[in-house]
Design an enzyme around this catalytic site. Structure first.
Site, PDB file in Angstrom:
ATOM      1  N   TYR A  94       6.603  -4.905 -40.885  1.00 21.75           N
ATOM      2  CA  TYR A  94       7.762  -5.001 -40.213  1.00 21.75           C
ATOM      3  C   TYR A  94       8.776  -5.035 -41.206  1.00 21.75           C
ATOM      4  CZ  TYR A  94       9.512  -7.960 -37.403  1.00 21.75           C
ATOM      5  OH  TYR A  94      10.999  -9.072 -36.318  1.00 21.75           O
ATOM      6  N   LYS A 107       7.163  -1.154 -37.967  1.00 22.59           N
ATOM      7  CA  LYS A 107       8.309  -1.743 -37.149  1.00 22.59           C
ATOM      8  C   LYS A 107       9.427  -1.435 -37.768  1.00 22.59           C
ATOM      9  CE  LYS A 107       9.542  -5.398 -34.028  1.00 22.59           C
ATOM     10  NZ  LYS A 107      10.251  -7.125 -33.986  1.00 22.59           N
TER      11      LYS A 107
END
Length: 293
Positions: A138, A166
């Site tokens: 992330y 992400k």
């Protein structure tokens, strides 16, 4: 390890809290169902920024992971964000959600302290080492202050358990380079307002907070862009970005919860120190709902 395909659109799951800041289980279950039944999401990203995760205790995080999985069952793909600057907690949560049957785990880059890349790499490898699961990095530099280069991402992707990222950044040059250099890595767009250009650049999916209410439009943008119907997709992105602008002007997470409330979902309050809803904020949310839904 789950073999479910991870591609597609995910809501970054909101969490309902009562006025005392306790988890509202009934409301949380309703938010999960709304994302599945109304927004038609491919998956849920549980425990991210949108879930107010970094203000929660370890036990609260576990309870949210349990409720989301119990409500969703196998109807939808589930990714659990377990990242924390408390590495022991991240390891504990990674094992916990893997045992619950989550399809993948994710972890925000360790933040606040200026960790070296070697420390960041150690963090990811430690979280994933002892669990039979897949990891999604992330990357959200504007909140964490952690920028990684193409080569550094490549070092992380060299671990076969680290399967994607992400990508919540506006650096579309880096996004394009990453897509070309690592064609087999899963890339999820993290900025809802940039879904169209990210899809054009070849992302495999997207993870967004506004998808809790705007999932239908997000799907239209994503599918039209993949069909190269760019002008049609752009018109929907314009409407989406008007909505996002209105939401941001009124308070991001609170307004999304109030929009869900207008849709009949018991989305509850935000966790302090996020502000309580003022009468003006509630009235504006009603106006936004009538305008866009």
């Amino acid at each position: 390890m789950s073999t479910r395909d991870l591609k597609g659109l995910y809501s970054a799951l909101l969490v309902a809290f009562d006025e005392n800041g306790n988890i509202n289980e009934k409301g949380l279950r309703q938010i999960v169902r709304h994302n599945i039944d109304v927004c038609k999401m491919d998956g849920l990203y549980v425990g991210g920024s949108t879930g107010e995760n970094f203000m929660l205790s370890t036990e609260e995080k576990k309870r949210i992971f349990e409720i989301a999985k119990d409500e969703a069952k196998d109807d939808i793909t589930l990714i659990a964000q377990v990242g924390s600057i408390n590495l022991k907690e991240s390891v504990e949560l990674a094992k916990f959600v893997t045992d619950l049957g989550y399809d993948a785990i994710s972890a925000v880059t360790p933040f606040y302290y200026k960790f070296s890349f070697d420390e960041i790499k150690y963090y990811y490898e430690t979280i994933i080492k002892d669990v039979d699961n897949r990891m999604i990095i992330y990357s959200i530099p504007f909140l964490t202050g952690v920028d990684m280069s193409l080569a550094q991402f490549g070092e992380l992707f060299a671990n076969p358990k680290i399967v994607g990222v992400k990508f919540t950044a506006a650096d579309f040059y880096l996004l394009e380079r990453m897509r070309k250099t690592y064609p087999d890595v899963l890339i999820f767009a993290g900025f809802d307002e940039m879904l169209l250009p990210a899809t054009v650049l070849g992302v495999d999916g997207a993870i967004g907070s506004t998808y809790n209410v705007n999932g239908v439009r997000a799907r239209q943008i994503f599918e039209l862009a993949k069909q190269e119907k760019i002008s049609e997709a752009l018109e929907i992105q314009h409407v989406t970005n008007d909505l996002i602008t209105d939401i941001l002007d009124n308070g991001l997470y609170g307004t999304i919860k109030l929009l869900l409330e207008e849709a009949g979902v018991e989305a509850g309050c935000c966790r302090e120190p996020m502000k309580k809803y003022s009468p003006e904020m509630r009235a504006r949310a009603k106006e936004i709902y009538k305008k866009y839904f």
